[in-house]
Design an enzyme around this catalytic site. Structure first.
Site: not given
Ligand code: DGY
Length: 436
Positions: A169, A400
């Site tokens: 992203d 994550e």
């Protein structure tokens, strides 16, 4: 190892929602496209039915034109994520399913090699084989969509128009292209981020970046998510290394699978013949000894070393000389006391060791790079990539993403971003099973 297997399995069971898996509670409460592919790689080691359902439910969101959205909103009642299904309003495109609701952009197409792994593990399981015969044409349709709609110049390299499609992203790669977007606060729809009230803001993209993500989402919506008009206007048009390498690797899997299952694979072979040479010709950058992404709007390579370039190994795109250079780079980082593999080059001024895709280590990327290194016989580096991942998870949990600097990891108690993360657990399970 027993304890890690148990923990990873229980993360995947806790994130299971009767048919699909969320990446993590609250931060990502729906089904994400490439997350689910990796999740299935883990599920197949303890419940092959879950792996099958995971992929079936993912493809229940496929559009008529073949596009597979990056989020499938199986539930319309969750309110901890922005942008939700109503903001995407995918229904402006007549080929989007009414149910489940979906987003309007895609993500790296991992499904070909995931299905290949499933069939390789259960070569004579009738249920798996009949599922594979059912899924194969859907994956093929997705790849046809990539080459039909996302390769307008018929180069063999596909395009993304939103950073979320790349999976990375807020990578510094996108900074210059996003700088072309001038935000007019009066015309941008009002919105409230949810991610920064759940996860540490310093580990997430900035609010300026979010404005630009929303701007590009609005651009897609304005043109009913139809590529031609979007491409004419979008300031962000990129031929990405990671996206194309994953597509090429999945093409390879489809050729192998299709031949085994009795499908015609001639079209896929043609894609490979164009894509692999073009990737080498257009994306290799000598001065940095790596593959870089190409900014199609600006007609220039974006010259940074980062994780996307390393994905070429996984698709066996480089010749031995180039592959050696990629391997040397990782060995150099290891020698300089970094855990492998940081998502962005630590020597680059834009490196940020905590902030999402601007530096941290990502579990699924270690899985990809590990397999890429093995494909070339770089066993020593592959083992470092795998063992570093295990070491980080053992010390910092099934998070994550992770810090890459050994000197900083020493003083940390947890990883970055979401905790009890599905693809982290799944990649761990798959690597443990591969090793045993
Ligand atoms: C997010 O929300 O940050 C995802 O990466 C994009 O869907």
């Amino acid at each position: 190892m027993e304890e890690l297997i148990e923990k990873s399995t229980s993360v995947l069971l806790n994130n299971w929602k009767q048919g699909f898996t969320i990446p993590t509670q609250r931060l990502y409460p729906f089904q994400w496209n490439w997350d689910s592919g990796f999740t299935a790689l883990g599920q197949m080691h303890f419940n092959v039915d879950f792996a099958i359902q995971e992929m079936q439910n993912l493809f229940s969101g496929q559009w008529e034109n073949g596009m597979l959205p990056h989020i499938i909103f199986h539930s319309e009642n969750e309110d901890t994520y922005f942008p939700n299904y109503d903001f995407w309003n995918a229904q402006v495109n007549s080929g989007a399913p009414v149910k489940p609701k979906t987003s309007g952009i895609t993500q790296p197409p991992v499904h070909g090699f995931v299905l290949e792994a499933l069939v390789n593990k259960f070569p004579s399981n009738q249920k798996v084989l009949s599922f594979a015969k059912d899924l194969f044409p859907k994956i093929l349709k997705l790849h046809q969509w990539f080459y039909t709609y996302r390769d307008p110049q018929r180069e063999g390299l596909t395009i993304i128009y939103h950073p979320w499609e790349s999976g990375r992203d807020n990578s510094p790669l996108w900074d210059n292209s996003l700088a072309r977007i001038i935000i007019d606060k009066d015309t941008l729809p009002k919105y409230t981020r949810k991610d920064t009230s759940i996860s540490e803001a310093s580990e997430r993209p900035t609010s300026d970046e979010y404005d630009k993500y929303v701007y590009l989402l609005e651009l897609g919506k304005k043109y009913k998510y139809e590529e031609r008009a979007i491409f004419d206007e979008s300031p962000f048009l990129i031929q990405d290394t990671l996206m194309n390498a994953i597509l090429i690797r999945s093409n390879k899997a489809l050729i192998q699978l299709g031949t085994r299952l009795g499908f015609d694979v001639a079209e896929i072979e043609e894609w490979q013949q164009a894509s692999i040479p073009k990737f080498n010709e257009k994306l290799w950058y000598d001065a940095l000894d790596t593959y870089v992404v190409y900014d199609l709007r600006g007609q220039t390579q974006i010259k940074h070393k980062e994780i996307g370039g390393l994905c070429a190994l996984f698709a066996e795109i480089p010749d031995l000389e180039k592959a050696n250079k990629l391997n040397d780079y990782l060995q150099g980082l290891h020698a300089r006391d970094f855990f492998l593999c940081p998502s962005f080059d630590p020597e680059d001024a834009l490196f940020d060791s905590k902030r999402y895709w601007r530096g941290p280590i990502w579990p699924q990327m270690n899985w990809i790079v590990y397999h890429g290194l093995k494909a070339y016989g770089f066993e020593a580096t592959a083992n470092i990539v795998k063992n570093n991942f295990f070491e980080l998870v053992n010390k910092l949990g099934l998070h994550e993403y992770f810090e890459s600097q050994k000197s900083l990891v020493k003083n940390l108690e947890k990883g970055y971003g979401g905790s009890d993360f599905s693809w982290t657990a799944a990649c761990i399970l798959d690597l443990i099973h591969e090793q045993s």
